[in-house]
Design a protein around this motif. Structure first.
Motif, short mmCIF file in Angstrom:
data_model
loop_
_atom_site.label_atom_id
_atom_site.label_comp_id
_atom_site.label_asym_id
_atom_site.label_seq_id
_atom_site.Cartn_x
_atom_site.Cartn_y
_atom_site.Cartn_z
N SER A 40 -15.17 10.41 22.26
CA SER A 40 -15.24 9.39 21.23
C SER A 40 -14.76 8.05 21.77
N PRO A 41 -15.59 7.00 21.64
CA PRO A 41 -15.17 5.67 22.09
C PRO A 41 -14.38 4.90 21.04
N VAL A 42 -14.22 5.50 19.86
CA VAL A 42 -13.56 4.80 18.75
C VAL A 42 -12.69 5.78 17.97
N ASP A 43 -11.82 5.21 17.13
CA ASP A 43 -11.15 6.01 16.11
C ASP A 43 -12.11 6.22 14.95
N LEU A 44 -12.08 7.41 14.37
CA LEU A 44 -12.83 7.67 13.14
C LEU A 44 -11.88 8.23 12.09
N PRO A 45 -11.74 7.57 10.94
CA PRO A 45 -12.26 6.24 10.63
C PRO A 45 -11.66 5.16 11.53
N ALA A 46 -12.35 4.04 11.60
CA ALA A 46 -11.88 2.94 12.45
C ALA A 46 -10.71 2.20 11.80
N PHE A 47 -10.50 2.40 10.51
CA PHE A 47 -9.40 1.76 9.77
C PHE A 47 -9.09 2.64 8.57
N ASP A 48 -7.96 2.39 7.94
CA ASP A 48 -7.62 3.14 6.73
C ASP A 48 -8.66 2.83 5.65
N GLN A 49 -9.30 3.88 5.14
CA GLN A 49 -10.37 3.71 4.14
C GLN A 49 -9.96 4.32 2.81
N SER A 50 -10.48 3.73 1.74
CA SER A 50 -10.29 4.34 0.43
C SER A 50 -11.25 5.52 0.30
N ALA A 51 -10.73 6.65 -0.14
CA ALA A 51 -11.55 7.85 -0.33
C ALA A 51 -12.20 7.88 -1.72
N MET A 52 -11.79 6.97 -2.59
CA MET A 52 -12.28 6.98 -3.97
C MET A 52 -12.44 5.56 -4.49
N ASP A 53 -13.19 5.41 -5.57
CA ASP A 53 -13.16 4.16 -6.33
C ASP A 53 -11.87 4.15 -7.14
N GLY A 54 -11.14 3.04 -7.08
CA GLY A 54 -9.88 2.99 -7.82
C GLY A 54 -9.11 1.72 -7.55
N PHE A 55 -7.79 1.88 -7.34
CA PHE A 55 -6.92 0.72 -7.15
C PHE A 55 -5.93 1.03 -6.03
N ALA A 56 -5.89 0.14 -5.02
CA ALA A 56 -4.89 0.25 -3.96
C ALA A 56 -3.63 -0.44 -4.45
N ILE A 57 -2.51 0.26 -4.31
CA ILE A 57 -1.27 -0.29 -4.89
C ILE A 57 -0.14 -0.29 -3.87
N SER A 58 0.81 -1.19 -4.13
CA SER A 58 2.08 -1.19 -3.43
C SER A 58 3.13 -0.77 -4.45
N PRO A 59 3.55 0.50 -4.40
CA PRO A 59 4.37 1.07 -5.49
C PRO A 59 5.69 0.33 -5.73
N HIS A 60 6.10 0.42 -6.97
CA HIS A 60 7.43 -0.07 -7.36
C HIS A 60 7.92 0.81 -8.51
N SER A 61 8.94 0.39 -9.20
CA SER A 61 9.59 1.25 -10.19
C SER A 61 8.85 1.32 -11.53
N SER A 62 7.91 0.41 -11.79
CA SER A 62 7.21 0.37 -13.07
C SER A 62 5.82 0.99 -12.96
N GLU A 63 5.25 1.36 -14.12
CA GLU A 63 3.87 1.87 -14.15
C GLU A 63 2.86 0.73 -14.16
N ARG A 64 3.33 -0.50 -14.40
CA ARG A 64 2.43 -1.63 -14.52
C ARG A 64 2.37 -2.40 -13.20
N TYR A 65 1.13 -2.84 -12.84
CA TYR A 65 0.90 -3.55 -11.58
C TYR A 65 0.11 -4.82 -11.85
N HIS A 66 0.38 -5.83 -11.02
CA HIS A 66 -0.35 -7.08 -11.12
C HIS A 66 -1.60 -6.99 -10.25
N LEU A 67 -2.78 -7.26 -10.85
CA LEU A 67 -4.05 -7.14 -10.15
C LEU A 67 -4.35 -8.44 -9.40
#
Length: 389
Positions: A40-67
Motif C-alpha cells: 500500500s502506498p497510502v494510509d486507508l483511510p487517508a484521514f479520519d472519516q465520518s462513518a455516518m451522517d451526523g455531527f462531529a463534536i468536541s465533548p464537554h459537560s453539557s448535552e448542548r453544543y454550539h453548531l
C-alpha cells in the motif's frame, strides 16, 4: 491404469505458474493472479472519516453544543472546535482534528445554531481512523492471490493504476471425429452435431480462461498430428477431445507422441472418463479427453480446471466439500465414480441418467459427487466428497 488420487498428484507435480509475468491495468485485473505482493502506498483511510451522517463534536459537560458549520465529503474546509462546539458532517467527510466523536443525526435535536445530543458519547464513536484499514508500506494483497472485484476496488482506492500478474495460460481445443458436424448442417445417417468444443470452450470462459483456437479434424493420424503441431506453437495447454481410447480409429495418444509429448499417464480407474490422457512437452501440457461429452466435462472439472489454476498461479485446487447424501445408492463396478448432482444446504441429491454421453442432467447439476473405489453401498445421510461446479 492409475487411481484418481494418483492422477491428481501427477498433474499437480507437473504443472506450475507460467513463467511470463505481465503488467496490466488494475481495473482490468479481475481473474488474474498476482505475481508479487502489492504494497500500500497510502494510509486507508487517508484521514479520519465520518462513518455516518451526523455531527462531529468536541465533548464537554453539557448535552448542548454550539453548531459552527458543516463538512461535506470531499470538502477541504477545516474547523478548530473548542469544547462544546460541533459541526454538521456527512459520511466520508474529513473529521476535524479537534473533534473526538461523531453522533448520528438520529440522536440529535437541532435548535437554531445549537444541537442537543440525546445519547451517551464515547471517544472515537462513528469515526473511521486514518490507516484503520491499511498503513502505508503494509502488504495490501499477497502474491498468489486471484484478483476478485473487491481486490480491484482496493487497488483503485490505493491509487494503484497497474499491477504485475501471471499471464493466463493460452488454450487450444482440438475435436476429432468423422461423425461430427457443425450446428446448422443437415446430418447424414450416422452423423451427429459436435458439442464437445462448445462445452469445453464454455467451461473455460465460465471459469475465466480464454481459448485462442478451436479445430475440428478427421480421425486420421496426419490430420491430428498436424493440428497438434500447429496448436503447440501458440498454446500453453492443448485439449484433444476424442480418439483417446484404444480402438482402431483412436489416434490421439499416438499423435501427441509424434509431436514430442511425453505421456505422464493414460487411463484412470474411474467412471466416467477412464481413457483420460495427460502429457507434457517442455513447459506445455496436453490432455486427451473422451469423446462422450459428459465424460469430457467431468474430466475438465476434476483435472483440467485445477491444472489451469495451477498454471495461472493460484495453485492446484478445486472446490471440494463434504455433504450428506440424500438417498441410498449402490455403485456398480469397482471403479471410482463421479456422479452429477444438485447440492443445497449441506445435502447433495444424485440426478438420474448418469450415462457418459448425456448432457441433459449435467445442465441441471451444480456439483459432482465422488464415490471411492472401496465402497459400493451408500445410505441416506452418508457423508460424501462433493465438487462444487
Amino acid at each position: 491404469m492409475i487411481s484418481v488420487s494418483e492422477a491428481l498428484h501427477l498433474i499437480k507435480e507437473n504443472t506450475g505458474p507460467v513463467k511470463d509475468i505481465i503488467e496490466i491495468s488494475a481495473i482490468e485485473s479481475a481473474g488474474y493472479v498476482l505475481s508479487q505482493d502489492v504494497i500500500s502506498p497510502v494510509d486507508l483511510p487517508a484521514f479520519d472519516q465520518s462513518a455516518m451522517d451526523g455531527f462531529a463534536i468536541s465533548p464537554h459537560s453539557s448535552e448542548r453544543y454550539h453548531l459552527r458549520g458543516e463538512v461535506r465529503a470531499g470538502s477541504s474546509t477545516q474547523f478548530q472546535l473548542d469544547p462544546g462546539d460541533a459541526v454538521r458532517i456527512f459520511t466520508g467527510a474529513r473529521v476535524p482534528e479537534s473533534a473526538s466523536a461523531v453522533v448520528i443525526q438520529e440522536e440529535v435535536v437541532t435548535d437554531g445554531d445549537e444541537i442537543c445530543v440525546k445519547s451517551d458519547v464515547s471517544k472515537g464513536m462513528n469515526i473511521r481512523t486514518q490507516g484503520e484499514q491499511l498503513r502505508t508500506g503494509s502488504v495490501a494483497l499477497s502474491k498468489g492471490m486471484r484478483v476478485n472485484p473487491a481486490a480491484v476496488g482496493l487497488l483503485v482506492s490505493m491509487g494503484i493504476e497497474k499491477v504485475n500478474v501471471y499471464r493466463k495460460p493460452l488454450t487450444s481445443v482440438i475435436v476429432t471425429g468423422d461423425e461430427l458436424i457443425a450446428p446448422g448442417s443437415v446430418p447424414e445417417p450416422g452423423q451427429i452435431y459436435e458439442s464437445n468444443s462448445v462445452v469445453l470452450v464454455s467451461a473455460l470462459h465460465e471459469n475465466g480462461f480464454g481459448v485462442i483456437s478451436v479445430q475440428h479434424v478427421k480421425d486420421e493420424v496426419s490430420s491430428i498430428t498436424d493440428a497438434i503441431s500447429a496448436e503447440s506453437k501458440i498454446s500453453d495447454l492443448i485439449l484433444v477431445s476424442g480418439g483417446v481410447s484404444v480402438g482402431d480409429h483412436d489416434h490421439t495418444v499416438e499423435c501427441l507422441a509424434n509431436n514430442g509429448y511425453v505421456k505422464i499417464f493414460h487411463g484412470v480407474d474411474q467412471k466416467p472418463g477412464k481413457p483420460l490422457y495427460f502429457g507434457i512437452k517442455d513447459d506445455k501440457i496436453a490432455f486427451g479427453l473422451p469423446g462422450n461429452p459428459a465424460s469430457a466435462l467431468t474430466c475438465f472439472y476434476v483435472y483440467i480446471l485445477p491444472a489451469l489454476r495451477s498454471v495461472s498461479g493460484s495453485g492446484f485446487n478445486g472446490k471440494w466439500i463434504r455433504a450428506g447424501l440424500n438417498s441410498t445408492f449402490k455403485k456398480k463396478g469397482a471403479r471410482e465414480e463421479f456422479l452429477r448432482a444438485e447440492y443445497s444446504n449441506g445435502i447433495v441429491t444424485l440426478l438420474p441418467l448418469q450415462n457418459s454421453a448425456m448432457l441433459h442432467n449435467y445442465a441441471k447439476a451444480n456439483a459432482l459427487v465422488r464415490l471411492p473405489a472401496g465402497k459400493a453401498s451408500y445410505e441416506s445421510g452418508d457423508p460424501v466428497d462433493v465438487l462444487l461446479l
